[in-house]
Motif scaffolding. Sequence first.
Motif, PDB file in Angstrom:
ATOM      1  N   ILE A 106       0.833  -1.204   0.000  1.00  0.00           N
ATOM      2  CA  ILE A 106       0.000   0.000   0.000  1.00  0.00           C
ATOM      3  C   ILE A 106       0.867   1.253   0.000  1.00  0.00           C
ATOM      4  O   ILE A 106       0.588   2.226  -0.718  1.00  0.00           O
ATOM      5  N   MET A 119       0.953   4.308  -3.154  1.00  0.00           N
ATOM      6  CA  MET A 119       0.324   5.597  -2.902  1.00  0.00           C
ATOM      7  C   MET A 119       0.233   6.495  -4.139  1.00  0.00           C
ATOM      8  O   MET A 119      -0.776   7.192  -4.325  1.00  0.00           O
ATOM      9  N   LEU A 133      -2.861   5.300  -5.709  1.00  0.00           N
ATOM     10  CA  LEU A 133      -4.038   5.531  -4.877  1.00  0.00           C
ATOM     11  C   LEU A 133      -4.467   6.995  -4.904  1.00  0.00           C
ATOM     12  O   LEU A 133      -5.663   7.304  -4.887  1.00  0.00           O
ATOM     13  N   LEU A 192      -6.131   5.652   5.143  1.00  0.00           N
ATOM     14  CA  LEU A 192      -6.013   6.289   3.835  1.00  0.00           C
ATOM     15  C   LEU A 192      -6.729   7.638   3.818  1.00  0.00           C
ATOM     16  O   LEU A 192      -6.252   8.598   3.192  1.00  0.00           O
ATOM     17  N   GLU A 226      -4.721  10.393   4.821  1.00  0.00           N
ATOM     18  CA  GLU A 226      -3.770  10.809   3.790  1.00  0.00           C
ATOM     19  C   GLU A 226      -4.461  11.540   2.643  1.00  0.00           C
ATOM     20  O   GLU A 226      -3.833  11.869   1.643  1.00  0.00           O
TER      21      GLU A 226
END
Length: 287
Positions: free
Chosen positions: A183, A187, A190, A218, A221
Amino acid sequence: MKTLLVPVTLHDALPSVFATAVLVARRFGSVIEGIALRPALAEYVPVDMVGGMTWLRDEEADQAEAQDAGARFVAAMEAAGLPRREIGAACSPDAAANAGPRFRWRPDVPPGDAFLGQYARLFSATVVGRPGPEDGAPRMTTFETALFESGRPILLAPPKVPDCLGESILIAWNGSSETARAIAFAMPFLRRARRILVLSAEGGMVPGPSAEDVARSLAAEGVEASHKELLAGRRTPGELYLDTAESVGCDLLIKGAYTQSRLRQMIFGGPTSHILSQARVPVLMAH
């Protein structure tokens, strides 16, 4: 995802590997670097003329294969409309950040997998074909060398050329540090995705945070993601991941690789092994 490494070996999935790398390069303005990946030369001791001739013939065949790999890579990149940038060309950080997708070929790479594992440490990701047991399929050793030796993520290209990449993302969450690393590496994807689903599967979790926890992290972020926990029923976690990816129209799967050991997965199977053999979408993996 500004630098992508493509080890070129002559297998049937090569067009999909090239296309997958180009999709990423267009998304991030990346430079794609190709290298020729060939089996290591057999070591012969030329104690007589026959031994000497065998060594020379193998060396010539190796060079011919490297040249063929380079020609295929360059032809594919040019067909995709990417400009060429030579190795060692000077470029300021600002210019590199704003440059569009482009490619370069590194010649004179030694044969064998060892160089790949070391050199891949310099790149945002390495793009390889999905390995398989069939003749003409990408080799498992290529995937595993890049995965275990580089310390960087692997982007697994499916056998068929994907139409798009990174618009709809599924995170196959199992609570592990391997998937947490995947993950983190993912990023850049994403942050640009239109839709993200964090999926956990019954029987596929190790002690760790839940899918809901990941979605909440998430969100902190600035990345919006939904989450879902599925009961296994008659399906394995690997089957649940891939079935859900197909049903929601996922074009990128994010998965930690080998949370269970490779030996255990060889004997009993596991999500990583299932995805390696069955995935029809690109998969970003890390260990």
